[in-house]
Design a protein around this motif. Structure first.
Motif, PDB file in Angstrom:
ATOM      1  N   ILE A  20      38.160 -88.888  57.893  1.00 40.24           N
ATOM      2  CA  ILE A  20      37.106 -88.057  57.312  1.00 40.24           C
ATOM      3  C   ILE A  20      36.027 -88.991  56.782  1.00 40.24           C
ATOM      4  N   ASN A  21      34.835 -88.859  57.318  1.00 42.37           N
ATOM      5  CA  ASN A  21      33.742 -89.761  56.981  1.00 42.37           C
ATOM      6  C   ASN A  21      32.891 -89.243  55.835  1.00 42.37           C
ATOM      7  N   CYS A  22      32.261 -90.168  55.143  1.00 49.08           N
ATOM      8  CA  CYS A  22      31.384 -89.820  54.034  1.00 49.08           C
ATOM      9  C   CYS A  22      30.247 -90.824  53.971  1.00 49.08           C
ATOM     10  N   THR A  23      29.030 -90.353  54.049  1.00 53.98           N
ATOM     11  CA  THR A  23      27.877 -91.225  53.851  1.00 53.98           C
ATOM     12  C   THR A  23      27.188 -90.797  52.560  1.00 53.98           C
ATOM     13  N   TYR A  24      26.677 -91.769  51.838  1.00 56.52           N
ATOM     14  CA  TYR A  24      26.114 -91.439  50.534  1.00 56.52           C
ATOM     15  C   TYR A  24      24.735 -92.039  50.346  1.00 56.52           C
ATOM     16  N   GLN A  25      24.000 -91.373  49.501  1.00 52.29           N
ATOM     17  CA  GLN A  25      22.682 -91.857  49.089  1.00 52.29           C
ATOM     18  C   GLN A  25      22.575 -91.567  47.599  1.00 52.29           C
ATOM     19  N   PHE A  63      38.308 -96.411  52.883  1.00 54.16           N
ATOM     20  CA  PHE A  63      37.493 -97.564  53.251  1.00 54.16           C
ATOM     21  C   PHE A  63      36.094 -97.400  52.698  1.00 54.16           C
ATOM     22  N   LEU A  64      35.480 -98.522  52.336  1.00 54.43           N
ATOM     23  CA  LEU A  64      34.104 -98.505  51.842  1.00 54.43           C
ATOM     24  C   LEU A  64      33.314 -99.647  52.459  1.00 54.43           C
ATOM     25  N   SER A  65      32.083 -99.330  52.878  1.00 52.82           N
ATOM     26  CA  SER A  65      31.127-100.346  53.288  1.00 52.82           C
ATOM     27  C   SER A  65      29.834-100.090  52.508  1.00 52.82           C
ATOM     28  N   ARG A  66      29.547-100.911  51.536  1.00 55.21           N
ATOM     29  CA  ARG A  66      28.359-100.729  50.708  1.00 55.21           C
ATOM     30  C   ARG A  66      27.089-100.962  51.524  1.00 55.21           C
ATOM     31  N   SER A  67      27.132-101.912  52.430  1.00 55.03           N
ATOM     32  CA  SER A  67      25.935-102.217  53.211  1.00 55.03           C
ATOM     33  C   SER A  67      25.529-101.039  54.100  1.00 55.03           C
ATOM     34  N   ASP A  68      26.511-100.248  54.507  1.00 59.80           N
ATOM     35  CA  ASP A  68      26.230 -99.085  55.364  1.00 59.80           C
ATOM     36  C   ASP A  68      26.189 -97.773  54.568  1.00 59.80           C
ATOM     37  N   TYR A  72      35.258 -93.814  54.374  1.00 59.20           N
ATOM     38  CA  TYR A  72      36.091 -92.812  55.037  1.00 59.20           C
ATOM     39  C   TYR A  72      37.466 -92.760  54.410  1.00 59.20           C
ATOM     40  N   LEU A  73      38.105 -91.629  54.635  1.00 59.09           N
ATOM     41  CA  LEU A  73      39.492 -91.411  54.242  1.00 59.09           C
ATOM     42  C   LEU A  73      40.304 -91.273  55.513  1.00 59.09           C
ATOM     43  N   LEU A  74      41.361 -92.037  55.610  1.00 61.61           N
ATOM     44  CA  LEU A  74      42.215 -92.025  56.791  1.00 61.61           C
ATOM     45  C   LEU A  74      43.570 -91.459  56.412  1.00 61.61           C
ATOM     46  N   LEU A  75      43.994 -90.431  57.104  1.00 57.01           N
ATOM     47  CA  LEU A  75      45.289 -89.818  56.852  1.00 57.01           C
ATOM     48  C   LEU A  75      46.171 -90.034  58.092  1.00 57.01           C
ATOM     49  N   GLN A  76      47.314 -90.647  57.881  1.00 55.19           N
ATOM     50  CA  GLN A  76      48.221 -90.933  58.984  1.00 55.19           C
ATOM     51  C   GLN A  76      49.442 -90.017  58.924  1.00 55.19           C
ATOM     52  N   GLU A  77      50.095 -89.886  60.072  1.00 58.16           N
ATOM     53  CA  GLU A  77      51.323 -89.086  60.174  1.00 58.16           C
ATOM     54  C   GLU A  77      51.131 -87.720  59.503  1.00 58.16           C
ATOM     55  N   LEU A  78      50.120 -87.032  59.959  1.00 56.47           N
ATOM     56  CA  LEU A  78      49.728 -85.792  59.315  1.00 56.47           C
ATOM     57  C   LEU A  78      50.886 -84.814  59.194  1.00 56.47           C
TER      58      LEU A  78
END
Lengths: 108, 115
Positions: A20-25, A63-68, A72-78
């Protein structure tokens, strides 16, 4: 203005992996949090990223990338119990600015 | 058990009739906050409090009042409710929001309908 963008809905299969992706401003940004909310329930804290990179907590990773300005949130073995809404929130200037949430639908 | 307690869970009222939603936490948290949640809009902050007698407006404070006379309690007051305040309300607290990785603990929510 300050905003966070995330998909409104994501569908996945039980046992699979979903991202699940998240972009912020936002201004005064110092970290990204993730919360889970089941239908009719209260949000509960999942994870926080203050630094770039991956944070792992069991089946969930974030995961976080400040430069971008992206995370995102990664969920495994749903599992079916993971069916819920997931919110990213920007920690900024003593407030949390929230995304509108992503409804995760899991199919057997 | 550490928790944030909100009451009532459900409330139906009529336009203009003053109401109070109570919130109490037993974790000795300094920071408390009120949110409303509407479909497609996520959580929007109404008011927050950094400590006793210290409150500040969030993103959508119009039509609401709060007070923080004691550390554990943070009631939300609607002096003259209107139908556009029909929403799901959450109270939340955290130990000290100056710590940047603080997580929020939420109450179970109050579903308010204003007719």
């Amino acid at each position: 203005g300050q905003s966070l963008e995330q998909p409104s809905e994501v569908t996945a299969v039980e046992g699979a992996i979903v991202q699940i992706n998240c972009t912020y401003q936002t201004s005064g940004f110092y970290g990204l949090s993730w919360y889970q909310q089941h239908d009719g329930g209260a949000p509960t804290f999942l994870s926080y990223n203050g630094l770039d990179g991956l944070e792992e907590t069991g089946r969930f990773s974030s995961f976080l990338s400040r430069s971008d300005s992206y995370g995102y949130l990664l969920l495994q073995e749903l599992q079916m119990k993971d069916s819920a809404s997931y919110f990213c929130a920007s920690n900024s200037n003593y407030q949390l600015i929230w995304g509108a949430g992503t409804k995760l639908i899991i199919k057997p | 058990e550490a928790q944030v307690t909100q009451n009532p869970r459900y409330l139906i009222t009529v336009t203009g009739k003053k109401l109070t939603v109570t919130c109490s936490q037993n974790m000795n948290h300094e920071y408390m906050s009120w949110y409303r949640q509407d479909p497609g809009l996520g959580l929007r902050q109404i008011y927050y409090s950094m400590n006793v007698e210290v409150t500040d407006k969030g993103d959508v404070p119009e039509g609401y009042k709060v007070s923080r006379k004691e550390k554990r309690n943070f009631p939300l007051i609607l002096e003259s409710p209107s139908p556009n305040q029909t929403s799901l309300y959450f109270c939340a607290s955290s130990h000290d929001y100056r710590q940047k990785d603080e997580k929020l603990f939420f109450g179970s929510g109050t579903q308010l309908s204003v007719l």
